[in-house]
Enzyme design. Structure first.
Site, PDB file in Angstrom:
ATOM      1  CE  LYS A  10      -0.143 -40.602  65.638  1.00  0.00           C
ATOM      2  NZ  LYS A  10      -1.317 -39.108  64.800  1.00  0.00           N
ATOM      3  CE1 TYR A  50      -5.002 -41.546  62.202  1.00  0.00           C
ATOM      4  CE2 TYR A  50      -2.509 -42.230  60.777  1.00  0.00           C
ATOM      5  CZ  TYR A  50      -3.735 -41.611  62.186  1.00  0.00           C
ATOM      6  OH  TYR A  50      -2.532 -40.929  63.204  1.00  0.00           O
ATOM      7  CG  ASN A 113      -0.997 -36.341  67.279  1.00  0.00           C
ATOM      8  OD1 ASN A 113      -0.020 -36.741  67.131  1.00  0.00           O
ATOM      9  ND2 ASN A 113      -1.614 -35.990  67.333  1.00  0.00           N
ATOM     10  CG  HIS A 116      -3.807 -43.585  67.027  1.00  0.00           C
ATOM     11  ND1 HIS A 116      -4.019 -42.840  66.370  1.00  0.00           N
ATOM     12  CD2 HIS A 116      -4.380 -44.667  66.881  1.00  0.00           C
ATOM     13  CE1 HIS A 116      -5.973 -43.451  66.360  1.00  0.00           C
ATOM     14  NE2 HIS A 116      -5.265 -44.760  66.419  1.00  0.00           N
ATOM     15  CD  GLU A 127      -7.302 -46.903  66.187  1.00  0.00           C
ATOM     16  OE1 GLU A 127      -6.920 -47.861  66.674  1.00  0.00           O
ATOM     17  OE2 GLU A 127      -8.495 -46.174  64.942  1.00  0.00           O
TER      18      GLU A 127
END
Ligand code: CMP
Length: 138
Positions: A10, A50, A113, A116, A127
């Site tokens: 990310k 998402y 974070n 993913h 995805e």
């Protein structure tokens, strides 16, 4: 049987130059990279990716974050790839994270974070088709 899954490195991890170390951890854990690209989420793709989180309290912040900078998307293959990558990535909740997981080392918050990882084979297929639309599924 070999299985495929998707890893996103990310924007916070790319910005802080942790991508190389994350990929090193992935390779040390026997994952094979089948495709990789540097990309930037736009709003429409982030909303699609998402969609299951639409309406949750953290959703607007998540979308802003994912569109804030470059992401490195990696298509990975290994036996039990989905399960094993989730284990290597560590829990979303900082309190439940095992030490030496990618998030324990590189997450900067519950939204920022670092990575993913797809949470099921069905989600992995969905995805992967969003991020690498040219890839054939099996
Ligand atoms: P990811 O695995 O990409 O899936 C959903 C993302 O939403 C998650 O990582 C975090 O970046 C973000 N997020 C922010 N707050 C939460 C929360 N309370 N629970 C789950 N995900 C969250």
């Amino acid at each position: 049987m070999n299985q495929r899954t998707l890893l996103l490195i990310k924007p916070n991890a790319v910005l802080h130059r942790h991508a190389g170390e994350i990929i090193h951890m992935i390779e040390e854990s026997a994952f094979l990279m089948r495709d990789l690209k540097i990309m930037r989420f736009d709003r429409a793709l982030a909303e699609q990716f998402y969609a299951e989180h639409l309406g949750k309290e953290f959703y607007p912040r998540l979308l802003d974050f994912m569109c804030s900078g470059d992401t490195i998307a990696v298509l990975l293959e290994k036996e039990n790839a989905v399960r094993d990558l989730r284990k290597l990535v560590g829990d979303t909740d900082p309190a439940k994270r095992e030490p030496r997981t990618i998030r324990a080392l590189f997450a900067e918050g519950i939204t920022e974070n670092a990575v993913h990882a797809s949470d099921s084979p069905d989600h992995a297929a969905r995805e992967i088709s969003l991020i690498f639309p040219h890839i054939n599924h099996y």
